[in-house]
Design a protein around this motif. Sequence first.
Motif, PDB file in Angstrom:
ATOM      1  N   ARG A 158       0.858  -1.193   0.000  1.00 55.80           N
ATOM      2  CA  ARG A 158       0.000   0.000   0.000  1.00 55.80           C
ATOM      3  C   ARG A 158       0.885   1.231   0.000  1.00 55.80           C
ATOM      4  O   ARG A 158       1.787   1.350   0.838  1.00 55.80           O
ATOM      5  N   VAL A 159       0.655   2.126  -0.939  1.00 56.49           N
ATOM      6  CA  VAL A 159       1.542   3.282  -1.082  1.00 56.49           C
ATOM      7  C   VAL A 159       0.738   4.560  -1.228  1.00 56.49           C
ATOM      8  O   VAL A 159      -0.452   4.544  -1.559  1.00 56.49           O
ATOM      9  N   ASP A 160       1.422   5.676  -0.993  1.00 52.20           N
ATOM     10  CA  ASP A 160       0.830   7.000  -1.171  1.00 52.20           C
ATOM     11  C   ASP A 160       1.127   7.581  -2.546  1.00 52.20           C
ATOM     12  O   ASP A 160       0.448   8.508  -2.988  1.00 52.20           O
ATOM     13  N   ALA A 162       3.224   6.395  -6.534  1.00 53.57           N
ATOM     14  CA  ALA A 162       3.906   5.368  -7.318  1.00 53.57           C
ATOM     15  C   ALA A 162       4.903   6.000  -8.275  1.00 53.57           C
ATOM     16  O   ALA A 162       4.730   7.134  -8.720  1.00 53.57           O
ATOM     17  N   ILE A 181      -2.178  -0.286 -11.770  1.00 53.41           N
ATOM     18  CA  ILE A 181      -1.512   0.647 -10.855  1.00 53.41           C
ATOM     19  C   ILE A 181      -2.252   1.975 -10.819  1.00 53.41           C
ATOM     20  O   ILE A 181      -2.453   2.568  -9.759  1.00 53.41           O
ATOM     21  N   ARG A 184      -5.227   1.691  -8.556  1.00 53.39           N
ATOM     22  CA  ARG A 184      -5.056   1.501  -7.117  1.00 53.39           C
ATOM     23  C   ARG A 184      -4.243   2.600  -6.453  1.00 53.39           C
ATOM     24  O   ARG A 184      -4.290   2.741  -5.231  1.00 53.39           O
ATOM     25  N   CYS A 185      -3.475   3.371  -7.203  1.00 59.02           N
ATOM     26  CA  CYS A 185      -2.620   4.418  -6.629  1.00 59.02           C
ATOM     27  C   CYS A 185      -3.207   5.793  -6.954  1.00 59.02           C
ATOM     28  O   CYS A 185      -3.552   6.070  -8.106  1.00 59.02           O
ATOM     29  N   GLY A 188       1.240   9.712  -8.776  1.00 55.96           N
ATOM     30  CA  GLY A 188       2.591   9.215  -8.940  1.00 55.96           C
ATOM     31  C   GLY A 188       3.272   9.773 -10.168  1.00 55.96           C
ATOM     32  O   GLY A 188       2.866  10.797 -10.732  1.00 55.96           O
ATOM     33  N   ALA A 297       4.773  11.238  -2.442  1.00 56.30           N
ATOM     34  CA  ALA A 297       4.368  10.371  -1.332  1.00 56.30           C
ATOM     35  C   ALA A 297       4.360  11.123  -0.015  1.00 56.30           C
ATOM     36  O   ALA A 297       3.547  10.839   0.875  1.00 56.30           O
TER      37      ALA A 297
END
Length: 348
Positions: A158-160, A162, A181, A184-185, A188, A297
């Motif tokens: 799980r990221v803030d 990408a 991607i 879900r992100c 980025g 991020a």
Amino acid sequence: MELFRVVGEGGARVFSVDVPGGVGCEGGVRADVTAMVGVGKWEVLVPAWRERAGELRVVPIGFPPEVVREEAEGWWLEPGDVGGLVGRVRAASHKGERGRVGVWAGSRGLAGAALLSARAAARTPAGLVYLCCDEEVYGLLGGLGGGVVVRPGDEGVRVDAAVVGPGWGRGEERVGQLAAILGRCGRGVIDADGLEALARLRDGEGRLDLGGRWVLTPHPGECARLAGCTVEEVLDAPGRVCGELARGLGAVVVLKAHTTWVVGPSGRVWVYDGMCAPLGTGGAGDVLAGVIGGLLAHGVGVEEAACAGVVAHGEAGRRLFARRGWFGAEDVVGEVGSILKDLGVDYG
């Protein structure tokens, strides 16, 4: 034009006012110094013509800075802008608060690009960096991450923000992976092979809107591919080409040339006068993508992260060359954290 030819062949140093004579035309003057009265002139920052202007100097004549900003078509990026774009980090913050970056990168023969990008992201205020790579290169990358968490695939990550594309390869499967991607992100950076996947995804869907949440970092050839034009058009009219691309895709476009143009979907333009030949080395773009991704991020605004990343990256290159001479992209990674601090990204 005959006058320009005589000046060029005269052998004397050439001092131009505002812009060198004949900029935008073949056979124009090549100046040693260009003094711009009051404000910087955009013509001298167009990549196709920048070298003709030589050393640039702005001669103040009393214009209030706030008026200049309001009236300008865009804004020149300077080292002193970075601190205000990023802000200070709270002294009590920990790694879980400072942002998580996911880097989708690396493939057979191109694993180094993945490490450059991930390690660069780790030199920003972001707290955690995950490198999500293919199984076939996990054996190589798994033990080299240092402070980067290397994963075969992206299950459970799980990221803030990408970073997608450095050394990723151009297999057809990348199009579907990029679509997943994007889904879900929240935001980025799309770079290198990720840009080719983006072009295919857009071509397949007919239209694609990234919602102003993503940064694209093409070099002129990649920009031409995305915009459906020639490289010459990109270098001659970066504001127009990148503006149309930014609006069409709903993204911030960072055109990587010897002058770097940052254009938002709103039409706002920022330009960094890089002109650092040593930074034109393999892997330097992967480092830039990682820096911007780390700032995203951490919670920095999309346009602000793009601008701050461009300046920090460029100034790191200039400082490296002044101190050490010619360098490689891995040296830029080592300089990123220091240059961000010196440009005002501190904590407290």
